[in-house]
Scaffold this active site. Structure first.
Site, mmCIF file in Angstrom:
data_model
loop_
_atom_site.group_PDB
_atom_site.id
_atom_site.type_symbol
_atom_site.label_atom_id
_atom_site.label_comp_id
_atom_site.label_asym_id
_atom_site.label_seq_id
_atom_site.Cartn_x
_atom_site.Cartn_y
_atom_site.Cartn_z
ATOM 1 N N ASP A 7 0.786 -1.139 -0.093
ATOM 2 C CA ASP A 7 -0.074 0.036 0.150
ATOM 3 C C ASP A 7 0.857 1.406 -0.028
ATOM 4 O O ASP A 7 2.141 1.238 0.169
ATOM 5 C CB ASP A 7 -1.109 0.239 1.070
ATOM 6 C CG ASP A 7 0.028 -0.234 2.482
ATOM 7 O OD1 ASP A 7 0.458 0.749 2.912
ATOM 8 O OD2 ASP A 7 -0.196 -1.323 3.056
ATOM 9 N N GLU A 19 21.217 -21.892 -19.602
ATOM 10 C CA GLU A 19 20.226 -21.086 -18.526
ATOM 11 C C GLU A 19 21.057 -19.891 -18.071
ATOM 12 O O GLU A 19 20.554 -18.763 -17.997
ATOM 13 C CB GLU A 19 19.810 -21.939 -17.659
ATOM 14 C CG GLU A 19 18.535 -22.779 -18.232
ATOM 15 C CD GLU A 19 18.050 -23.791 -17.149
ATOM 16 O OE1 GLU A 19 16.640 -24.093 -17.209
ATOM 17 O OE2 GLU A 19 18.920 -24.194 -16.184
#
Ligand code: DGJ
Length: 730
Positions: free
Chosen positions: A533, A613
């Protein structure tokens, strides 16, 4: 710009593109007249309708005037029990036991700069802000409400907060203290909320207002995974680039309420503030209660400009130095790789792999302290577990730094395990009512952060750790909802204060950290995104967005989060596959592209990656560093709506000068005979020409905006493409 017209009693607040107007009428009632696209300074009270409506009483002072009713007029800060039956802004239990409050204009002041709120998060800044303070007073009791307005013209932002003071000579009790009340003379609006749960936070939900009250909120002591203190009211046909939209964010991380009421006459009231349930605050004579700040953005032209205004304002006027506008380090966190099972060598090996691939910060997650070998114990004992880490941080941190990396640390300061030294010494420091065994959450109890001595103890323990080594980052976690909220420090009649005092306590510790460790980067976290928030962003410039790191689920979670909160604040990592939450195996490229729409980092054992990777990871880290300013400071555009359709999801970052852009696209699960993908880009300069990924071909900006860009068919599940556009010099 703020204008007060003493003749008409109107207050007009102008931002660049919007206007807000209210008026203290002949009865001293502060009426809301307008909030919307910018208009002149003229008195808009001609909009008001005065009609005798059945069962809408006429307040004292209006005499026999049956057309004057608080129930039918738009209120700037609605009162309670004296004739307005819509959502109340404040409710006060007066010394005589009545729940009556009437507020009338007393005085006002306009001053340069932005007001600040003691102990609470708030937008800040001297330049570019003006403050309006309007004092309202209850003619019968000593209750005063000071309505505060901050206007940031440049960012089209209006903030509001309220101070309620008892000027009477006997204690009164606040039972409700909203931060925001906003009336609209229309009801043909949609309410958009962001809802979900743990590992599925902030999914967008949109519905037309129905008669009555619709609300979201939290009673969990945190702003919660389930609902978010950010809501939108918008015209029913509003989309990304058109239609009137109002975004409202509450800068508060505890229990909240956001409620919209469509009333009998088809007008609408939006209120936002601390949830009144479990809230009762005693105001002794002379005492003042400050309701947290709410921030408003009105966008006359759709959801995207609303998002941009929140992003810019949060980045520049809420997130504080030194992280305002600063690129955050690419980090590697050990949690998903090891959970609690690690020793110093294992951590160093993960860090080494990360350093070799270009990462800059190693974060040691949960499990480094006390007897924390699983999630059943140890919380509260913030001493390094020397069995795992011989020589403590003093020995470990230099080994990490020798790799050229910074060192970061996980803590969960608000919690205590029953299986801990701290609990054995101070069982009464946990929230809980006498004689009633507490509910546990993840086998832990919540410390009573409303108490100064509890906070001081925890703070001293954290400081000991931070001072023992060079720690440049902490992840402040919080892994359960509050229950058994009762504090030994307050008398029976004041237990309704504990939830809010707890939150003020959390803010107090975060503020102390900010003050005492100015360079420290703090990442907020509550089991992922349970406390994401605007309040937290004042203290923690980034927040771990979700415990769900699955790239495809993250498309929605991050998109919902970014409706209000800037990409630079959204904690996002690449993790191993199959994913721990979904068992899905999205390709490494896709995981990288999704995590780049956030703070970007890794959360896996890189030692288990194949050589191929690792090369992908190395390239991703390089790309992110190259594009970091564009991603985190540029404007973010949604090109598709993942809440409607996950066939493919696309978004775009565009630099403020519109000369650079990054387009990201992720496909959903493979389907045969998919439609061709044509993306109409956004935010580019139609007059410029762009090159894509340094290729030969030159594209016309206007064509990319209106005709679009097509993608060759993409086969397979969950594939990603990322394109970098750069304007061609003339
Ligand atoms: C919840 C967090 O969201 C995770 O990232 C991790 O830090 C765990 N807590 C550790 O307990």
């Amino acid at each position: 710009m703020m204008i007060y017209d003493s003749k008409s009693g109107t207050f007009t607040l102008h931002t660049r593109r919007t206007t807000y107007q209210m008026q203290a009428d002949g009865h001293g009632v502060l009426l809301h007249l307008y909030y919307g696209p910018r208009v002149g300074d003229g008195d808009l009270s001609y909009l008001l309708q005065y009609t005798d409506r059945g069962f809408s009483p006429n307040p004292s002072g209006s005499g026999a005037d049956r057309i004057y009713s608080l129930d039918t007029l738009p209120q700037e800060y609605s009162t309670c029990g004296v004739g307005d039956y819509r959502l109340a802004s404040a409710e006060v239990e007066q010394p005589d036991g009545s729940l009556l409050l009437d507020l009338r204009y007393a005085s006002h002041e306009i001053r340069p700069g932005k007001y600040a709120l003691e102990g609470l998060p708030a937008f800040f800044g001297r330049e570019g802000w003006e403050t309006l303070s309007i004092l309202l007073r209850d003619p019968c009791s000593g209750i005063e409400a000071e309505l505060l307005y901050g206007v940031c013209e440049e960012d089209d932002l209006i903030t509001r907060a309220v101070r309620l003071t008892n000027r009477g000579d006997r204690p009164a009790a606040l039972c409700r203290a909203m931060s925001l009340c906003l009336d609209f003379n229309r009801a043909d609006l949609d309410l958009v909320t962001f809802d979900g749960g743990h590992v599925k936070e902030r999914n967008l939900n949109r519905a037309a207002l129905r008669p009555g009250v619709q609300s979201v909120g939290s009673l969990r002591g945190t702003s919660s995974h389930q609902h978010n203190p950010f809501v939108i009211l918008c015209e029913q046909d509003a989309g990304e680039d058109h239609g009137l939209c109002y975004g409202a964010a509450l800068l508060y991380s505890g229990n909240f309420l956001a409620a919209a009421e469509r009333s009998q006459f088809d007008d609408t009231r939006l209120v936002m503030g601390i949830h009144p349930h479990h809230f009762r605050w005693t105001l002794a004579p002379g005492e003042c209660f400050t309701a947290p700040e709410a921030a408003l953005v009105c966008s006359p032209d759709g959801l995207t400009p609303m998002t941009h205004r929140f992003h810019r304002a949060i980045r520049q006027r809420l997130i504080r130095d030194p992280y305002q506008g600063k690129r955050r380090p690419v980090l590697i966190n050990n949690w998903e790789a090891t959970e609690f099972r690690f020793d110093a060598d294992k951590l160093v090996s993960i860090a080494r792999e990360g350093a070799e691939l270009g990462m800059e910060l190693f974060v040691m997650d949960d499990g480094w302290f006390g007897t924390r070998d699983d999630d059943c114990g140890g919380l509260g004992d913030w001493d390094v577990n020397e069995k795992k880490l011989p020589g403590g941080l003093e020995a470990l941190v230099p080994r990490i730094q020798a790799l050229g990396m910074g060192f970061g640390l996980w803590i969960e300061p608000e919690m205590v395990s029953e299986r801990s030294e701290l609990y054995r010494a101070h069982p009464d420091w946990a929230l809980g009512a006498p004689g009633r065994p507490q509910a546990q959450g993840r086998s832990q109890l919540v410390l009573d952060f409303s108490r100064q001595e509890v906070r001081d103890h925890v703070y001293a323990a954290i400081c000991r750790v931070l001072d023992s080594a060079d720690v440049s980052y902490i992840k402040w976690d919080m892994n359960r909802s509050l229950s058994d909220v009762w504090s030994a420090a307050l008398p029976a009649g004041r237990q309704g204060e504990v939830y809010h005092r707890y939150m003020l306590g959390v803010y107090d510790l975060l503020e102390r950290l900010h003050r005492d460790y100015p360079g420290l980067l703090t990442e907020g976290c509550s089991g992922g995104g349970g406390r994401f928030d605007a309040g937290m962003l004042y203290y923690t410039p980034q927040i771990w967005c979700s415990d769900n790191t699955d790239a495809i689920d993250r498309l929605r979670i991050q998109c919902g989060t970014a409706f209000c909160y800037p990409v630079s604040a959204i904690g996002a990592h690449v993790s191993a596959v199959p994913n721990g939450q979904t068992r899905r195996a999205a390709p490494m490229e896709t995981r990288g592209v999704v995590a780049m729409c956030g703070t970007f980092g890794y959360e896996m054992d890189l030692g288990r990656c194949t050589a191929e990777e690792k090369e992908t990871v190395r390239a991703q880290v390089r790309t992110f560093k190259d594009r970091a300013a564009l991603i985190s400071q540029g404007d973010y555009y949604r090109l598709t709506d993942p809440f409607r359709d996950l066939t493919y999801t696309a978004w775009q970052h565009v630099s403020r000068d519109r000369r650079e852009a990054l387009v990201s696209l992720v496909t959903g699960s493979a389907r045969a005979a998919l439609p061709f993908i044509v993306l109409r880009l956004k935010g580019l300069d139609p007059a410029l020409r762009y090159r894509i990924d340094g290729g030969e071909r030159i594209y016309d900006g206007a064509a990319l905006l209106h005709a679009g860009l097509s993608f060759p068919l993409i086969a397979g599940d969950y594939q990603a493409r990322q394109l970098y556009l750069r304007a061609v010099e003339a």
